[in-house]
Design a protein around this motif. Structure first.
Motif, PDB file in Angstrom:
ATOM      1  N   GLU A  58       0.816  -1.215   0.000  1.00 65.24           N
ATOM      2  CA  GLU A  58       0.000   0.000   0.000  1.00 65.24           C
ATOM      3  C   GLU A  58       0.850   1.265   0.000  1.00 65.24           C
ATOM      4  N   ASP A  59       2.034   1.186   0.640  1.00 63.35           N
ATOM      5  CA  ASP A  59       2.877   2.384   0.754  1.00 63.35           C
ATOM      6  C   ASP A  59       4.002   2.417  -0.281  1.00 63.35           C
ATOM      7  N   ALA A  60       3.813   1.707  -1.404  1.00 64.22           N
ATOM      8  CA  ALA A  60       4.808   1.786  -2.480  1.00 64.22           C
ATOM      9  C   ALA A  60       4.928   3.227  -2.957  1.00 64.22           C
ATOM     10  N   ASP A  61       6.146   3.629  -3.321  1.00 64.40           N
ATOM     11  CA  ASP A  61       6.367   5.017  -3.713  1.00 64.40           C
ATOM     12  C   ASP A  61       5.634   5.388  -5.000  1.00 64.40           C
ATOM     13  N   ASP A  62       5.518   4.451  -5.914  1.00 70.46           N
ATOM     14  CA  ASP A  62       4.838   4.735  -7.179  1.00 70.46           C
ATOM     15  C   ASP A  62       3.867   3.602  -7.459  1.00 70.46           C
ATOM     16  N   LYS A  63       2.565   3.845  -7.213  1.00 68.57           N
ATOM     17  CA  LYS A  63       1.550   2.814  -7.397  1.00 68.57           C
ATOM     18  C   LYS A  63       0.832   2.942  -8.739  1.00 68.57           C
ATOM     19  N   SER A  64       1.317   3.814  -9.596  1.00 71.90           N
ATOM     20  CA  SER A  64       0.670   3.986 -10.895  1.00 71.90           C
ATOM     21  C   SER A  64       0.912   2.763 -11.778  1.00 71.90           C
ATOM     22  N   VAL A  65      -0.013   2.509 -12.687  1.00 74.70           N
ATOM     23  CA  VAL A  65       0.133   1.423 -13.652  1.00 74.70           C
ATOM     24  C   VAL A  65      -0.161   1.961 -15.051  1.00 74.70           C
ATOM     25  N   VAL A  66       0.426   1.303 -16.033  1.00 75.50           N
ATOM     26  CA  VAL A  66       0.143   1.606 -17.431  1.00 75.50           C
ATOM     27  C   VAL A  66      -0.700   0.475 -17.995  1.00 75.50           C
ATOM     28  N   TRP A  67      -1.827   0.827 -18.604  1.00 76.81           N
ATOM     29  CA  TRP A  67      -2.742  -0.159 -19.172  1.00 76.81           C
ATOM     30  C   TRP A  67      -2.462  -0.349 -20.659  1.00 76.81           C
ATOM     31  N   THR A  68      -2.423  -1.597 -21.112  1.00 77.26           N
ATOM     32  CA  THR A  68      -2.211  -1.886 -22.526  1.00 77.26           C
ATOM     33  C   THR A  68      -3.115  -3.033 -22.965  1.00 77.26           C
ATOM     34  N   SER A  69      -3.427  -3.051 -24.254  1.00 76.03           N
ATOM     35  CA  SER A  69      -4.198  -4.137 -24.861  1.00 76.03           C
ATOM     36  C   SER A  69      -3.334  -4.824 -25.901  1.00 76.03           C
ATOM     37  N   SER A  70      -3.393  -6.147 -25.928  1.00 70.77           N
ATOM     38  CA  SER A  70      -2.599  -6.899 -26.896  1.00 70.77           C
ATOM     39  C   SER A  70      -3.185  -6.821 -28.303  1.00 70.77           C
ATOM     40  N   ASN A  71      -4.444  -6.409 -28.400  1.00 73.51           N
ATOM     41  CA  ASN A  71      -5.102  -6.347 -29.709  1.00 73.51           C
ATOM     42  C   ASN A  71      -6.145  -5.233 -29.695  1.00 73.51           C
ATOM     43  N   THR A  92      -5.717  -9.513 -24.621  1.00 72.09           N
ATOM     44  CA  THR A  92      -5.206  -9.532 -23.255  1.00 72.09           C
ATOM     45  C   THR A  92      -4.944  -8.103 -22.815  1.00 72.09           C
ATOM     46  N   VAL A  93      -5.576  -7.704 -21.726  1.00 67.32           N
ATOM     47  CA  VAL A  93      -5.367  -6.367 -21.168  1.00 67.32           C
ATOM     48  C   VAL A  93      -4.444  -6.493 -19.956  1.00 67.32           C
ATOM     49  N   THR A  94      -3.396  -5.690 -19.942  1.00 71.91           N
ATOM     50  CA  THR A  94      -2.366  -5.804 -18.908  1.00 71.91           C
ATOM     51  C   THR A  94      -2.170  -4.470 -18.203  1.00 71.91           C
ATOM     52  N   ALA A  95      -2.011  -4.538 -16.878  1.00 74.26           N
ATOM     53  CA  ALA A  95      -1.648  -3.373 -16.064  1.00 74.26           C
ATOM     54  C   ALA A  95      -0.222  -3.584 -15.572  1.00 74.26           C
ATOM     55  N   THR A  96       0.665  -2.632 -15.879  1.00 71.14           N
ATOM     56  CA  THR A  96       2.081  -2.783 -15.556  1.00 71.14           C
ATOM     57  C   THR A  96       2.557  -1.627 -14.694  1.00 71.14           C
ATOM     58  N   ALA A  97       3.178  -1.953 -13.562  1.00 65.88           N
ATOM     59  CA  ALA A  97       3.749  -0.932 -12.682  1.00 65.88           C
ATOM     60  C   ALA A  97       5.067  -0.429 -13.256  1.00 65.88           C
ATOM     61  N   ALA A 103      -0.059  -7.571 -14.200  1.00 62.00           N
ATOM     62  CA  ALA A 103      -1.139  -8.555 -14.124  1.00 62.00           C
ATOM     63  C   ALA A 103      -1.999  -8.378 -15.363  1.00 62.00           C
ATOM     64  N   SER A 104      -2.655  -9.469 -15.787  1.00 58.79           N
ATOM     65  CA  SER A 104      -3.413  -9.431 -17.034  1.00 58.79           C
ATOM     66  C   SER A 104      -4.811 -10.012 -16.862  1.00 58.79           C
ATOM     67  N   CYS A 105      -5.691  -9.604 -17.772  1.00 53.07           N
ATOM     68  CA  CYS A 105      -7.048 -10.126 -17.840  1.00 53.07           C
ATOM     69  C   CYS A 105      -7.337 -10.507 -19.288  1.00 53.07           C
ATOM     70  N   GLU A 106      -7.863 -11.719 -19.478  1.00 53.62           N
ATOM     71  CA  GLU A 106      -8.222 -12.176 -20.821  1.00 53.62           C
ATOM     72  C   GLU A 106      -9.622 -11.657 -21.152  1.00 53.62           C
ATOM     73  N   ILE A 107      -9.700 -10.858 -22.211  1.00 48.93           N
ATOM     74  CA  ILE A 107     -10.954 -10.237 -22.614  1.00 48.93           C
ATOM     75  C   ILE A 107     -11.523 -10.955 -23.835  1.00 48.93           C
ATOM     76  N   THR A 108     -12.786 -11.332 -23.765  1.00 47.95           N
ATOM     77  CA  THR A 108     -13.490 -11.882 -24.914  1.00 47.95           C
ATOM     78  C   THR A 108     -14.579 -10.895 -25.316  1.00 47.95           C
ATOM     79  N   VAL A 109     -14.502 -10.414 -26.539  1.00 50.03           N
ATOM     80  CA  VAL A 109     -15.501  -9.466 -27.038  1.00 50.03           C
ATOM     81  C   VAL A 109     -16.556 -10.254 -27.805  1.00 50.03           C
ATOM     82  N   ILE A 110     -17.800 -10.073 -27.392  1.00 42.70           N
ATOM     83  CA  ILE A 110     -18.916 -10.814 -27.979  1.00 42.70           C
ATOM     84  C   ILE A 110     -19.826  -9.848 -28.724  1.00 42.70           C
TER      85      ILE A 110
END
Length: 199
Positions: A58-71, A92-97, A103-110
């Motif tokens: 919780e007390d990390a100096d920089d808790k920001s993440v960058v969001w990206t999509s693989s497609n 695949t959507v990824t949040a990177t510190a 960490a990533s989440c697999e997204i299925t678009v319907i």
């Protein structure tokens, strides 16, 4: 390239330095883990869902993440973790510190469906996470109890949809405090449970 933690933003903006492919900090309390509120999610074409990144410690100096999509032809994601379906498929959507932990989440678009095509009486469509909230649409064939519980297990909202009754409602930050919740719909025949986030 590694730079002093307190100077990270300056290096990223400075002429002659900002063009380095990777600039990482040295020192400071670094991020140890990044987790998302879900590891798989469905989103309809043209609709959006919100992903939440939990950064520790919780007390990390920089808790920001960058969001990206693989497609991005299938799903895009903005700086706040809002994922929008563009076309049918998977991404695949990824949040990177800043130190590379991710960490990533697999997204299925319907396909998008109109109300006439959704078969609202079908249980799979009863509870639909939306950006910042949830839609609950039930065409009950038997008495159906709906509970919304917080992550401590306390039920904060509850109602019963009588047999033969149609109910459509939406919960967002105007009706519930921001946070994670578990929504369940239970009848004599089935039980549907989904985790949601209110922002």
């Amino acid at each position: 390239m590694y730079v002093p933690f307190g100077s990270l933003d300056l290096y990223k903006k400075a002429v002659g330095w900002k063009d380095f492919f990777t600039i990482k900090p040295i020192g400071g309390l670094l991020v140890e883990s990044v987790t998302l509120d879900c590891d798989k999610a469905d989103v309809k074409v043209g609709e959006s869902i919100q992903l939440i990144a939990i950064v520790l410690p919780e007390d990390a100096d920089d808790k920001s993440v960058v969001w990206t999509s693989s497609n991005e032809a299938v799903a895009t994601v903005n700086a706040n973790g809002i994922v929008t379906g563009v076309a049918e498929g998977n991404a695949t959507v990824t949040a990177t510190a800043s130190n590379g932990v991710s960490a990533s989440c697999e997204i299925t678009v319907i396909p998008a469906m109109g109300i006439a095509d959704q078969e609202l009486g079908q249980p799979d469509n009863w509870i639909t996470p939306k950006a910042g909230g949830v839609s609950i649409t039930i065409d009950a064939t038997s008495d159906t109890r709906v509970d919304i519980a917080n992550m401590a297990g306390m039920v904060v909202e509850s109602f019963v949809v009588p047999a033969g009754t149609f109910v459509s409602t939406h919960y967002d930050a105007e009706r519930l405090a921001p946070g994670f919740y578990v929504v369940s719909a239970t009848s004599a025949e089935i039980r549907i449970t989904k985790r949601i986030v209110i922002r």
